[in-house]
Write a protein that holds these residues in place. Sequence first.
Motif, mmCIF file in Angstrom:
data_model
loop_
_atom_site.group_PDB
_atom_site.id
_atom_site.type_symbol
_atom_site.label_atom_id
_atom_site.label_comp_id
_atom_site.label_asym_id
_atom_site.label_seq_id
_atom_site.Cartn_x
_atom_site.Cartn_y
_atom_site.Cartn_z
ATOM 1 N N VAL A 287 -21.825 9.749 33.965
ATOM 2 C CA VAL A 287 -22.446 10.561 35.013
ATOM 3 C C VAL A 287 -23.721 9.860 35.454
ATOM 4 N N GLU B 66 -19.857 12.330 38.535
ATOM 5 C CA GLU B 66 -19.010 11.803 37.480
ATOM 6 C C GLU B 66 -18.227 10.620 38.033
ATOM 7 N N SER C 22 -16.181 18.092 40.153
ATOM 8 C CA SER C 22 -16.143 17.510 38.814
ATOM 9 C C SER C 22 -16.250 18.588 37.744
#
Length: 502
Positions: free
Chosen positions: A333, A343, A427
């Motif tokens: 990340v 991400e 994400s």
Amino acid sequence: MSSQSQRTLGPELVLAGTIDKAVEVVVVGLEKTDDGVRIVGEDFLGNAAADVLAAVTALGATGRADQVTRVPAPSSLPAASVLAVGLGTAAERSDDVLRRAAGSAARALTGIGHVATTLSAVGLAAAAEGLYLGAYQFSEYKQKSAPAEDATPIARVDLLVGSPRDKQARAELARSEAVAEAVATARDLVNTPPSHLFPAEFAERARALGTEAGLTVQVLDEKALERGGYGGIIGVGKGSSRPPRLVRLSWSGGKKKSPTVALVGKGITFDTGGISIKPAAGMENMTSDMAGAAAVVATVVLAAKLKLPIDVTATVPMAENMPSSTAQRPGDVLTQYGGTTVEVINTDAEGRLILADAIVRACEDEPDYLIDTATLTGAQMVALGTRTPGVMGTEVFRDRVAAISQRIGENAWAMPLPAELRPDLDSRVADLANVTNHRWGGMLAAGLYLKEFVAEGVQWAHIDVAGPAFNTGGPHGYTSKGGTGVPVRTMISVLEDIAEQG
């Protein structure tokens, strides 16, 4: 490290009213008609026109677009030969048909020092650009196999026009030559191998070009990028021993209420894909992954040379995407400039990461318009082929950019940003993922990713030139093998339109 940009100089372009005695080849256009073919601009040939027409048609010239036929010149012409190039019918002819014909003629005349052409009587700007770009060659690294004398590009072109001293014609030629030189500059940058054009060197070449043009230049190195929170650029670049850069080039030509335009270009000087490594076959073409940045640098320099009455600032992120023990991993990340967390599902979707940082920085200047361009997705080529850029963005400006691009011959096509694809960028652990979990609509998903970073109220267009920026096939028209310079002509035409229309 060299700080000098290696720029290819094209042929000398000169306005002329008659065919000079030093001319070696006369280039004429052939137009299809209901009665056969005719020479366009035949008045410049005088009594020799009929003999030329008879000779080229005897060899099978039909006037088909880009068809090239060369014959010995009649004794009444002060030249050794005549080269006829097809233009199609009058109804089919556009500026780009003429540009391609001029380029085809230039490519057929390597080794010729002095040429005159009647194509300029049909369209001065298109003929000049086509001849200049058709003559383009990149031989910077062929030091032990320099081109033979008969393979050198044309040295001089006399553009035959009715009034060589006409101010409008001179201004038209000056603009066309400046545009062609900008395209050639972008081509040179793209064609320079990654061993010689890495982020720091690219930044220095951009600095040199900008300083020469009178631009305000700022270069952020890796330490400044780290301090500034440019997580996308740092994340992509940290796998390489050659650290990233961010270059800002500003032209201030506008008045207080003039429109302001931001340009952003992807500058991945080489893309292995990182940990999500690409297949070996064709990876050498990833030397072109900085073509968007090259086009943006060339365009802002050109805006200064043309003294456009608007403010233009280019924000150009530069990085090398390599696999190493320090490279970012799938599943990492990062935090983009401005605070959005991402991400990284696929390290080969790196262009959008560096562009996002640059777009947020560009929007801090509160521009009226923003154009970004990148060799962003293989999906662009799947959808539109290798010669048609895809344009996404705010609908009105997107369509304006696409229409201008089609008019000037780079032929970009407007594409949607479907709302139903946006949730696929969500994400599990961050604000966004850098790719979707499927392969459908990859070009559009990349556009949707970038949209997340464009400030509210900014008119925005994203131009994906993954295929059009680099020609892996044979040369055609005025397009050489390798770097093409797309979309320099689109962007400068859009800037001129904004300067005129607002």
